[in-house]
Design an enzyme around this catalytic site. Structure first.
Site, PDB file in Angstrom:
ATOM      1  N   GLU A  13      45.035 -21.397 -19.364  1.00  0.00           N
ATOM      2  CA  GLU A  13      46.235 -22.007 -18.775  1.00  0.00           C
ATOM      3  C   GLU A  13      46.123 -22.226 -17.271  1.00  0.00           C
ATOM      4  O   GLU A  13      47.067 -21.962 -16.530  1.00  0.00           O
ATOM      5  CB  GLU A  13      47.467 -21.137 -19.062  1.00  0.00           C
TER       6      GLU A  13
HETATM    7  C1  TNX Z   1      49.668 -17.574 -23.681  1.00  0.00           C
HETATM    8  S1  TNX Z   1      47.181 -16.751 -24.755  1.00  0.00           S
HETATM    9  C2  TNX Z   1      48.992 -16.883 -22.701  1.00  0.00           C
HETATM   10  C3  TNX Z   1      49.635 -15.742 -22.050  1.00  0.00           C
HETATM   11  C4  TNX Z   1      51.016 -15.508 -22.552  1.00  0.00           C
HETATM   12  C5  TNX Z   1      51.035 -15.716 -24.040  1.00  0.00           C
HETATM   13  C6  TNX Z   1      52.339 -15.377 -24.666  1.00  0.00           C
HETATM   14  C7  TNX Z   1      46.734 -16.888 -23.347  1.00  0.00           C
HETATM   15  C8  TNX Z   1      45.318 -16.842 -23.156  1.00  0.00           C
HETATM   16  N1  TNX Z   1      47.670 -17.071 -22.412  1.00  0.00           N
HETATM   17  O1  TNX Z   1      49.651 -15.951 -20.641  1.00  0.00           O
HETATM   18  O2  TNX Z   1      51.399 -14.218 -22.233  1.00  0.00           O
HETATM   19  O3  TNX Z   1      50.721 -17.046 -24.310  1.00  0.00           O
HETATM   20  O4  TNX Z   1      52.236 -15.447 -26.051  1.00  0.00           O
END
Ligand code: TNX
Length: 565
Positions: free
Chosen positions: A373
């Site tokens: 992300e």
């Molecule tokens: C996605 S999964 C994220 C996290 C969040 C999560 C909540 C991932 C690698 N990144 O930053 O906490 O979703 O489900």
């Protein structure tokens, strides 16, 4: 008469990989107590008292364990633990095998002590651990067939003795988890129970399907102090999970002391989601977690999430920001707004220092560098950053793991952790599959299966739902070897169940999301595909509940599972 249950002896993971079959046959046998009539489990799963009494009288069938053992053969009379039972550790000079790790004997002793400590409170027996030879008792020894591998074990139960054999102490440790689950649930009680403590006669030969079987805890969104982490480690060990991934940094908090950048923990660790006080691990705390995990044969994988998810670091040091201005600390739950400054040289001094100190705290092979992300980092910058940072991990003698976006720029040996779900686009999947075909190993954490922070259904109180709901069956009913199109099974290193903590702050809440889904992911990671069978699994899962109740584990009473009353 010997009875064969379960698949043919499946000892070789690669053979299994080549022959992985869809969920089929070989389901654990149905206990007589659950046959037909008034006691049949209903949709909400209630059993009669007579069923439970019958189950209590006869020792548990050898396959009533989670994760399901690779091979089970019942024969002969049961063994009973009595006030005279001793635990014998073998491993004198005559048992010394070529190349055996120094300290292995001490490790065997540690496993034996661990077993004794598990059994003493509820049995009330002395259960002395001895190196004296003898043909009775519970015997732990290193040895056995090479195909048992680094984590496999063989358990032989006769009326005279229980013999547990493994190539490595880790196998013995997994073996005692099996032994523990074969005893009545009352063995988990903190005080003396009546028994009897019988174990069905026969042999279990068991090895894991995958080498990496992990659970992740996000200690950044909410901080979990050392005792809470230890508590979770104990729960993970019961299901043969061998890796604890700690998500140590994110926008909301930096949780590990770094001597060369003290404000990271001191200031960046001082809050959490919702504005609570947060917290961080001192290096001594962290070493204690690593030690506690190692004593339970779990390896800790520390994660510093970069270049996104870095607000806590950016808030702690103005010099890390492209504009030289530190943002305020953040206590909300948005993602994707922060990024390390990729063109800035100081960024790499910072990363180098953090990775050096983290590597020094880490006996395990991996450092996780995040990489998910990074919505505020351009693609070009992302690739530049990852190409500079992966060699730093190698420089400190470790291998990098990154969330699957790292397949945009994987270095040789980097492991990618797949966290996509049913709506992950074809291009993203194709990038992961392409990397896998070129040799990148994958840890599978599909968000719509393995994410323990997804709600079970619309009515369960905790968790998120961006990847949909994940009821108990969904967390179990998938095959890592066939999950991603175009990914060969040999590219799959294993599975991991992440638990993000935006909506949880206590052990009670953590356990509500982890149980009963965690054992499903653990089984998918350990057991041969041929044992996969929801109907048998849900029966075995139901039998875990009395154990959890005695252990004080808070679990969700999923309507999909025939819980005993
Ligand atoms: C996605 S999964 C994220 C996290 C969040 C999560 C909540 C991932 C690698 N990144 O930053 O906490 O979703 O489900």
């Amino acid at each position: 008469m010997g009875r064969r249950i379960g698949p043919l002896l499946v000892l070789c993971a690669s053979l299994l990989a080549a022959t992985a079959s869809p969920p089929a046959a070989a389901s654990p046998r149905t206990a007589p107590a659950t046959a037909t009539g008034a006691g049949t489990p209903t949709a909400t799963g209630t059993r009669t008292g007579a069923d439970e009494a019958a189950t209590a009288r006869s020792p548990r069938p050898l396959d009533r364990v989670i994760p399901a053992p690779a091979s089970v053969r019942e024969r002969g009379r049961p063994y009973a633990i009595t006030p005279r039972t001793v635990i014998r550790v073998h491993g004198g000079p005559d048992h010394h095998r070529h190349g055996q790790r120094r300290g292995a004997r001490k490790d065997v002793r540690q496993v034996a002590d661990h077993l004794a400590e598990l059994l003493r409170p509820a049995t009330g027996y002395r259960l002395p651990v001895t190196t004296r030879a003898g043909r009775d008792g519970i015997q732990l020894r290193l040895g056995g067939h090479r195909r048992l591998g680094p984590e496999g074990y063989r358990l032989d139960v006769t009326a005279r003795a229980v013999r547990l054999t493994a190539r490595e102490p880790a196998g013995l440790f997994h073996g005692i988890q099996t032994l523990r689950q074969l005893l009545p649930a009352a063995v988990e009680a903190p005080d003396k129970q009546p028994g009897p403590w019988r174990i069905t006669g026969g042999t279990i030969t068991d090895t894991p399907r995958y080498a990496y079987r992990g659970a992740m805890l996000d200690v950044s969104r909410h901080f979990f102090p050392v005792p809470a982490v230890k508590r979770y480690i104990d729960q993970l060990a019961l299901y043969k999970i061998n890796t604890l991934h700690l998500h140590l940094s994110d926008d909301q908090g930096w949780r590990i002391a770094i001597d060369s950048w003290p404000r990271l923990a001191g200031y960046g660790g001082g809050t959490e989601v919702g504005g609570g006080p947060g917290g961080h691990y001192t290096k001594a705390d962290y070493r204690e977690i690593v030690r506690y995990a190692a004593a339970r044969h779990l390896t800790v994988v520390p994660e510093i999430d970069m270049p996104g998810h870095t607000n806590a670091a950016l808030a702690s040091y103005a010099e890390l920001n492209c504009d030289g201005v530190a943002p305020p600390r953040y206590t909300g739950t948005e993602v994707g707004f922060s990024s390390l400054c990729v063109p800035l040289e100081r960024t790499y001094d910072f990363v180098d220092d953090v990775l050096r100190e983290l590597a020094a705290l880490t006996p395990g092979p991996y450092l996780h560098i995040g990489g998910d992300e990074a919505h505020s980092t351009s693609h070009k910058d992302y690739v530049t950053f990852m190409r500079r940072v992966q060699p730093l991990v190698a420089k400190y003698g470790k291998k990098a793991i990154g969330w699957h976006q790292i397949t945009a720029a994987p270095a040789r040996g980097t492991v990618a952790q797949y966290w996509g779900y049913d709506r992950t686009g074809p291009q993203e999947r194709a990038q992961v599959a392409e990397a896998a075909r070129r040799g990148t190993k994958l840890v599978l954490s599909p968000a719509d299966r393995a994410y323990l922070d997804m709600k079970y259904d619309k009515d369960t109180p905790l968790g998120l739902s961006w990847a949909g709901y994940v009821p108990t069956r969904r967390a179990y009913d998938w095959d890592p070897g066939r999950y991603l199109e175009g990914v060969p099974e040999r590219a799959v290193l294993g599975v991991e169940a992440p638990l993000w903590s935006e909506t949880i702050a206590t052990s009670d809440q953590l356990e509500y999301l982890a149980f009963p889904r965690l054992p499903g992911v653990a089984e998918v990671g350990w057991s041969p595909a041929a044992t996969h069978d929801w109907d048998g699994y849900r029966e075995r899962l139901a039998q875990q509940a009395p154990r959890w109740e005695l252990m004080g584990v808070n679990y969700h009473r999923s309507p999909q599972v025939p819980w005993p009353r």
